[in-house]
Structure formats: C-alpha cells, structure tokens
Design a protein around this motif. Structure first.
Motif, short mmCIF file in Angstrom:
data_model
loop_
_atom_site.label_atom_id
_atom_site.label_comp_id
_atom_site.label_asym_id
_atom_site.label_seq_id
_atom_site.Cartn_x
_atom_site.Cartn_y
_atom_site.Cartn_z
N THR A 156 42.60 -6.67 88.34
CA THR A 156 42.08 -5.72 89.32
C THR A 156 40.85 -6.34 89.98
O THR A 156 40.35 -7.39 89.56
CB THR A 156 41.68 -4.40 88.64
OG1 THR A 156 40.62 -4.66 87.72
CG2 THR A 156 42.85 -3.77 87.91
N HIS A 185 45.88 -6.09 84.95
CA HIS A 185 46.81 -5.14 85.57
C HIS A 185 48.22 -5.44 85.08
O HIS A 185 48.73 -6.54 85.23
CB HIS A 185 46.75 -5.25 87.10
CG HIS A 185 47.83 -4.44 87.78
ND1 HIS A 185 48.00 -3.10 87.55
CD2 HIS A 185 48.79 -4.80 88.67
CE1 HIS A 185 49.01 -2.65 88.26
NE2 HIS A 185 49.52 -3.67 88.95
N ASN A 206 45.20 -0.54 88.94
CA ASN A 206 44.49 -0.67 90.21
C ASN A 206 43.56 0.52 90.44
O ASN A 206 43.84 1.44 91.19
CB ASN A 206 45.49 -0.79 91.37
CG ASN A 206 46.49 0.35 91.37
OD1 ASN A 206 46.95 0.76 90.32
ND2 ASN A 206 46.83 0.83 92.56
#
Length: 547
Positions: free
Chosen positions: A518, A524, A544
């Motif tokens: 992120t 992520h 995110n």
C-alpha cells in the motif's frame, strides 16, 4: 463466536506497523473492482430445471401406475400385485429406487435453495443455508408452513420407497415361528408383493416437492430476485456485490470470517485458520443433532435386542414349545448377522403384529388398507428423524465445499467458474454425502420392514448397521466441522461479506496471494487473474487503505 475485545486481540498500532520503507516500484495499485459481469449460471439453471421436469414426469408416472394397479387388484386383497423376484434382488431393489429418489429430490431441493438464497436479500449471510429451516417472515412461498410441507413431502418420498415392495416371511422364518398360518400360502421363495398405494404416495411426495419448488422459483423470478444460479460462493458474492446487496470494506485483506467483528487494521498472516464450528452458529446444532441421531439408533438397537432376548427366555420357561404365550409369536432369536435379512439363516426379529384376527394386533379390526395406513404413519415417524439428520448434514458438507472453492484460489490452476453438477462431482465430500443418503434410507428399510399378513419386523442386526451408518455420518460431519484450514489465506466458509472484503479483482479465473504494498508501506493481498506471489508471513497486511 467472535472475539469480544478486538482491541486486545489485535496488536497495537505501534506493534503492528513495522518499519518498512516505501517501495514505489513494487507498489501494485488495488483493482477498481469494477467487473460486474458475474456468471449467471445458465448451465446450472438448465440442469436444475431438467431435474425438476424429470421429477414432474416421475411423479405423474407413479400416480398413473399406482392408480391403475390399485383399481385393478382383487377385492379380496386390495392394493397388492404379486411379482416374482429373487430374495436378494427384492431386498436390493429399494436401494436403486432410493438412489433415483435422492437424485430427484436433490434437484428440486437445489431449485428451492437458489430461490430462497436470493429471496433472503440483505438477510443472506452465508452462501449455504439449511433451506428447510430458513424462512422469510411475511412470505407465503418461503414461510414456515411451506418449509413444513417441503419436509413432509421429502419424508413421504423416502417412506413410500420402503413400502413399494413387501414380502411374505421366508420359509425358514415361517417354520421357526409358531404363528405359521400364513405359511400355508407357499411359494414364498420368489414371491414379492407390489404395493400400488405406496407408488401413489411416492408420486404425491414427488409432485408436492416439485410443485413447491416451482412456486418458489417462479415467485423469486417474477420479483427479479435471482441474480445467479451458480452454487459457487465466489460467484454468489460477486453477484451480491455487483447488485448492491453487499459493499466492500477496505483494509481487511487478511481478516477472515472469524474476525468479522474486528475493526479494519494491519494484520499478520497466520499459518492456521479457524474452523466451521467457530464460523457458523447453526453448525453446532447440526453436529449435536447428528450425535443425538446416533444415540437414538443405538437405543433402538439395544431396546429391540434386549426385548427379543428377554421374551424368548420367558417363552422357553413358559412352555414346551406348544403352549406359547401370545407375545412369543412376535419374537425370534436367529443366528444370522448378514447384511440382507434371512439370506444366511434366520435373522433375529421383533414383530409388531398388524393381522386382523382373534390374536389382535395394533390395528384391531381395521381393513387391509387401514393397516397399511398405520404402517405408513409409523414408518414416516421413524423416517422423519433420519431424513432431517441427512438434510442437516448438507450444511456441514456445503460449508466445507465452499471453503475448498475459495482455497483453490491459491492453487496452481486457481479458482474458476464451474456449474453446480461439476462442483458436486468434483468434491469427494459431496459424493460421500450423496452415497450416504440412499444407503442410510435403505438400511432403515432393512431394519424396519413390512411383511404381508404379519406386520412390521424390526431386526436387531440391521438396526445395528443403521446405527453404524449414522455413526459414520456423525463422525464425517464432526471431522468437517473441526477441520482446520492451513496456510495464510483467511477462511471464509462462504460468508458473503468476508468474500467481498477479500476479493478485490473479480474474474472468471482468480488467484489469491501477495500483490504488493500500500502507499503507507503495508502489504496488500488480494485476487488477480494472474498467479500471485506467496504471502509473506512477516509482513503486516492492510489492503488499500491509509491508517
């Protein structure tokens, strides 16, 4: 069910925010997740409606055949037709009928399940539900009364199957028991009685199940409720998200169904995930009911064999074999423990007399058809417990299968679209349950059978085999419930909100894994149409979102 103190259960911000340098080159922007072209499950719909049509055709055939033969039987023996079949064949034939009935009822049941799933709307939590125990307040098509009727028609189908064929007691049983008046009607070796009334009942059961399923799916279709016919939890979640039934919550790429009550926060991956027992409250009731079913069949076995042994001892003491008490006619201690009764000697038995003579019987002076009605009520009472146990076990299998479907996203081939038939045939768990259903019903028919002119015979060896089959069912269900998924992929078990939170890129084929970082340096994880990197166990994942 869920952690009550998510703050203490989750590391503090300072602990969970490792010192990671931003790596712009490695950052993978999260998908906009704007693919709303979810599969409609057209092939699954075609297969389901074809099975529904087959159920209609079978029910009409049963009604015609049963009605014609019922009206053309001799008035001295109403409702019976004589056939010639070998004893092993006539004891195995109900198994084939049970398999056919299982296929048809699975088809009508799936139509009901799809219509119910989407009619629940925002109340839909899991992809898999107990359809006969899930109702919608204020809805006629999906109310409790319709569930009760659906369950009644399902039980009627299986109870009728066990009464389509009836036999005279085999010769060795006739010679062993004092009550041998019926044995004068010899030629019992290959003689079997075909009961058109039971065929009529099977036709009514299939027609009732089909009609209710049709009403429910038409109701859901007219109201434009059904989004997809797919049985896949991923495609159900995709449809729910695309049509606005559920919205995605950001920053939960490593939080599974067991952490639904936790706030979105950076989280370390775990090597083990939670089980179905902790994910779904109804699972606990189902497992408890399956073990109660085992105890009930065990008590039945112990009670019948104890009664047979006790009455037999009293009869031996009471006379020399010529002056038996009345109840001595109703038991026999045999030495055969073969699966098929009386195929290798005489099987122990206890009889519930239904004959209409001076000796009485539980039906008193009822007509032949009245006696059969009593048998039907008794069989349906016993059969309902077995049928509901098998129905409830579906939840355990489908939850486990939904979890397996999601876990395929980490495999080499990923998770891709499949119709419901391939989904079932591709899951050994589903095949095992489909095999157990007709087998358990067939074993019940052997344990509690009907003989012409005598009544109901309860056979301890076959009751024990039925008990063992319920033990296998309960053990199988318990294993599925407490199985612990391995690996960092968060568990979902078909929980729709969890699936939507975890999937950030929808497609016909999906892979799950590490996708990058992120903007503030957290990992992520998500889905992609391409093979993803493996999740890094030392990295905090947040998805995110900025913290």
């Amino acid at each position: 069910m869920y952690p009550t103190d998510p703050v203490t259960a989750t590391p503090s911000y300072e602990e969970r925010a490792p010192a990671i340098d931003l790596v712009p080159a490695g950052f993978v922007p999260p998908s906009s997740a704007n693919n709303k072209n979810f599969p409609r499950g057209d092939l699954t719909r075609t297969i389901s409606l074809a099975l529904l049509a087959t159920a209609y055709a079978s029910s009409i055939t049963c009604l015609i055949v049963g009605g014609v033969y019922f009206n053309n039987t001799a008035p001295t023996n109403p409702g019976w037709r004589r056939l010639r079949l070998s004893r092993p064949l006539k004891q195995s034939l109900p198994l084939l009928i049970n398999i056919f009935v299982t296929i048809l009822t699975e088809g009508t049941g799936y139509v009901h399940a799809v219509a119910l799933r989407w009619s629940l709307g925002t109340s839909l939590v899991f992809n898999s539900n107990l359809r006969l125990f899930s109702s919608i307040r204020g809805s006629w098509a999906f109310g409790r009364l319709m569930n009760f009727l659906s369950a009644g028609f399902l039980v009627l189908c299986y109870a009728a199957t066990g009464l389509i064929f009836a036999t005279l007691p085999p010769e060795n049983v006739c010679s062993a028991l004092p009550l041998n008046f019926i044995c004068d009607e010899r030629e019992t070796r290959d003689l079997v009685f075909f009961r058109p009334g039971a065929v009529l009942a099977l036709g009514i059961g299939l027609l009732g199940s089909s009609a209710l399923a049709t009403w429910q799916v038409v109701d859901a279709t007219v109201k434009e409720k059904i989004k997809t016919w797919s049985s896949s939890p991923i495609e159900t979640a995709w449809a729910a998200w695309s049509t606005g039934l559920r919205t995605r919550r950001e920053g939960r790429c490593m939080l599974g169904v067991h952490e639904q009550q936790w706030p979105s926060a950076p989280t370390l991956p775990r090597q083990k995930q939670g089980n179905a027992w902790e994910a779904h409250t109804e699972v606990r009731r189902v497992v408890a009911f399956l073990w109660v079913l085992v105890l009930l069949t065990l008590f039945w076995f112990v009670g019948v064999i104890a009664a047979v042994q006790r009455i037999n001892r009293e009869c031996i003491v009471a006379g020399d074999g010529q002056n038996y008490m009345e109840r001595c006619d109703n038991v026999y201690v045999g030495g055969s423990w073969s699966l098929l009764p009386d195929t290798n000697g005489v099987t122990s038995l206890a009889q519930i007399s239904l004959v209409n003579d001076a000796s009485g019987g539980i039906t008193g002076n009822l007509s032949n058809n009245g006696a059969i009605a009593v048998v039907f009520i008794l069989m349906m009472g016993f059969q309902s417990v077995i049928t509901m146990g098998l129905h409830c076990s579906e939840l355990l299998v489908t939850l486990s299968r939904d979890q397996d479907t999601w876990r395929r996203a980490t495999s080499a081939n990923g998770c891709k679209e499949r119709n419901a038939l391939l989904t079932v045939l591709g899951s050994w768990k589903s095949i095992a349950l489909l095999a157990l259903k007709p087998l358990v019903h067939w074993l019940f028919g052997l344990a509690m059978s009907f003989y012409v002119g005598w009544g109901i015979f309860m056979r301890p060896p076959q009751i024990l085999y039925l008990c063992l089959s319920t033990l296998i069912l309960a053990g199988f269900g318990t294993w599925l419930t407490f199985a612990v998924p391995r690996g960092p992929q968060p568990a979902a078990y078909g929980h729709l909100q969890t699936m939507i939170d975890l999937i950030d890129d929808w497609g016909q084929r999906m892979f799950w894994g590490h996708k990058g970082w992120t903007l503030n340096g957290f990992g992520h994880a998500g889905t992609s149409s391409q093979k993803c990197e493996e999740v890094r166990m030392e990295l905090y994942y947040a998805g995110n979102v900025s913290f």
